[in-house]
Design a protein around this motif. Structure first.
Motif, PDB file in Angstrom:
ATOM      1  N   ASP A  40      29.188  37.133  35.476  1.00  0.00           N
ATOM      2  CA  ASP A  40      30.723  37.800  35.930  1.00  0.00           C
ATOM      3  C   ASP A  40      30.889  37.399  37.357  1.00  0.00           C
ATOM      4  O   ASP A  40      30.146  37.941  38.324  1.00  0.00           O
ATOM      5  N   PRO A  41      31.947  36.568  37.682  1.00  0.00           N
ATOM      6  CA  PRO A  41      32.226  36.103  39.217  1.00  0.00           C
ATOM      7  C   PRO A  41      33.010  37.216  39.684  1.00  0.00           C
ATOM      8  O   PRO A  41      33.358  37.267  40.790  1.00  0.00           O
ATOM      9  N   THR A  42      33.509  38.223  38.677  1.00  0.00           N
ATOM     10  CA  THR A  42      34.354  39.389  39.597  1.00  0.00           C
ATOM     11  C   THR A  42      33.326  40.725  39.538  1.00  0.00           C
ATOM     12  O   THR A  42      34.037  41.668  39.846  1.00  0.00           O
ATOM     13  N   ASP A  43      32.156  40.514  39.482  1.00  0.00           N
ATOM     14  CA  ASP A  43      31.130  42.001  39.337  1.00  0.00           C
ATOM     15  C   ASP A  43      31.579  42.694  40.390  1.00  0.00           C
ATOM     16  O   ASP A  43      31.554  44.133  40.189  1.00  0.00           O
ATOM     17  N   LYS A  44      31.575  42.331  41.692  1.00  0.00           N
ATOM     18  CA  LYS A  44      31.700  43.181  42.697  1.00  0.00           C
ATOM     19  C   LYS A  44      32.997  43.635  43.050  1.00  0.00           C
ATOM     20  O   LYS A  44      33.319  44.515  43.636  1.00  0.00           O
ATOM     21  N   TRP A  45      33.963  43.136  42.083  1.00  0.00           N
ATOM     22  CA  TRP A  45      35.362  43.465  42.268  1.00  0.00           C
ATOM     23  C   TRP A  45      36.178  44.120  41.090  1.00  0.00           C
ATOM     24  O   TRP A  45      37.293  44.083  40.872  1.00  0.00           O
ATOM     25  N   SER A  46      35.218  44.553  40.038  1.00  0.00           N
ATOM     26  CA  SER A  46      35.605  45.136  39.057  1.00  0.00           C
ATOM     27  C   SER A  46      36.655  44.337  38.096  1.00  0.00           C
ATOM     28  O   SER A  46      37.734  44.722  37.649  1.00  0.00           O
ATOM     29  N   GLY A  47      36.473  43.069  37.851  1.00  0.00           N
ATOM     30  CA  GLY A  47      37.537  42.288  37.187  1.00  0.00           C
ATOM     31  C   GLY A  47      38.592  41.981  37.909  1.00  0.00           C
ATOM     32  O   GLY A  47      39.522  41.372  37.035  1.00  0.00           O
ATOM     33  N   ARG A  48      38.720  42.061  39.187  1.00  0.00           N
ATOM     34  CA  ARG A  48      40.106  41.507  39.849  1.00  0.00           C
ATOM     35  C   ARG A  48      40.027  40.036  40.074  1.00  0.00           C
ATOM     36  O   ARG A  48      38.907  39.900  40.818  1.00  0.00           O
ATOM     37  N   MET A  49      40.910  39.312  39.923  1.00  0.00           N
ATOM     38  CA  MET A  49      41.346  38.151  40.145  1.00  0.00           C
ATOM     39  C   MET A  49      42.690  38.070  40.913  1.00  0.00           C
ATOM     40  O   MET A  49      43.470  39.016  40.620  1.00  0.00           O
ATOM     41  N   ILE A  50      43.029  36.665  41.225  1.00  0.00           N
ATOM     42  CA  ILE A  50      44.584  36.652  42.105  1.00  0.00           C
ATOM     43  C   ILE A  50      44.983  35.522  41.631  1.00  0.00           C
ATOM     44  O   ILE A  50      44.413  34.344  41.414  1.00  0.00           O
ATOM     45  N   SER A  51      46.200  35.616  41.325  1.00  0.00           N
ATOM     46  CA  SER A  51      47.219  34.283  40.962  1.00  0.00           C
ATOM     47  C   SER A  51      48.110  33.948  42.302  1.00  0.00           C
ATOM     48  O   SER A  51      48.415  34.898  43.025  1.00  0.00           O
ATOM     49  N   VAL A  52      47.803  32.902  42.649  1.00  0.00           N
ATOM     50  CA  VAL A  52      48.293  32.220  43.661  1.00  0.00           C
ATOM     51  C   VAL A  52      49.409  31.241  43.680  1.00  0.00           C
ATOM     52  O   VAL A  52      49.051  30.320  42.900  1.00  0.00           O
ATOM     53  N   VAL A  53      50.746  31.486  43.976  1.00  0.00           N
ATOM     54  CA  VAL A  53      51.569  30.382  43.879  1.00  0.00           C
ATOM     55  C   VAL A  53      52.026  30.139  45.263  1.00  0.00           C
ATOM     56  O   VAL A  53      52.492  31.196  46.213  1.00  0.00           O
ATOM     57  N   LEU A  54      52.300  28.806  45.681  1.00  0.00           N
ATOM     58  CA  LEU A  54      52.824  28.370  46.938  1.00  0.00           C
ATOM     59  C   LEU A  54      54.200  27.701  46.843  1.00  0.00           C
ATOM     60  O   LEU A  54      54.224  26.970  45.844  1.00  0.00           O
TER      61      LEU A  54
END
Length: 204
Positions: free
Chosen positions: A188-202
């Motif tokens: 789990d790459p989000t283990d420390k962040w409780s399943g949180r990832m980010i969408s980034v648009v520039l």
């Protein structure tokens, strides 16, 4: 991914209903779909757009992007077996162009795109950030039309300072949104962040 690495192109590809693995490295997972969907939604694709997509993977983003029927949809994918999957997916879809290669091989003569979806694979995690930042700079200088948008798959649940410097040096606007995911069948790459990832648009 360093385009000089020829051995990667002959590494065996393994598809399942849940993931894509190349050799021993996972490339994409079905559980990423909510994040990818949000990234595509935030790109605000219309039927007047010329879209560039870096990396085909499971075809999740390609299928979502096609729902908006852009004028052109160019997909850059280096691995021949993944590219064959893309050809099967392409079928009779109009305006879809497949290009075998790495993004680093796109030259200054490339078309200016109005929207870019950037989600390549790199099996060297130590090089991911440098490659991503290099692409942000390259896309702004060479690939994006004025007022073009770029969605970037971010492996961090936040934006490291190096990313911020590159983004604000080359883009006029940065939009970030939190997306909840449920990783499974892998570390789990989000283990420390409780399943949180980010969408980034520039925005250029």
């Amino acid at each position: 991914m360093d385009p000089r690495r020829k051995e990667y192109l002959s590494t065996e590809v393994h598809y399942t209903e849940e993931s894509l693995r190349i050799g021993e490295h996972y490339v994409m997972h079905e559980w990423e779909r909510p994040l990818i969907r949000r990234m595509v939604e935030n790109l605000k694709i219309t039927s007047t757009d010329h879209v560039l997509e870096i990396g085909f993977g499971l075809g999740i983003s390609a299928t979502l992007l096609q729902q908006f029927r852009p004028v052109t949809h160019t997909i850059v994918e280096p691995h021949p077996q993944v590219l064959e999957q893309a050809r099967q997916w392409q079928g009779e879809r109009n305006g879809v162009h497949l290009r075998q290669g790495y993004w680093q091989q796109l030259g200054s003569d490339s078309t200016h795109f109005t929207a870019i979806f950037f989600d390549p694979f790199c099996d060297d995690m130590a090089a991911v950030d440098d490659e991503n930042i290099s692409f942000l700079e390259f896309a702004s200088r060479t690939l994006l039309a004025e007022d073009g948008r770029l969605a970037m798959f971010c492996i961090h649940p936040f934006l490291p300072l190096d990313y911020q410097r590159a983004m604000f040096a080359h883009y006029r606007q940065v939009e970030i949104g939190v997306v909840q995911v449920e990783p499974r069948d892998t570390a789990d790459p989000t283990d420390k962040w409780s399943g949180r990832m980010i969408s980034v648009v520039l925005y250029k």
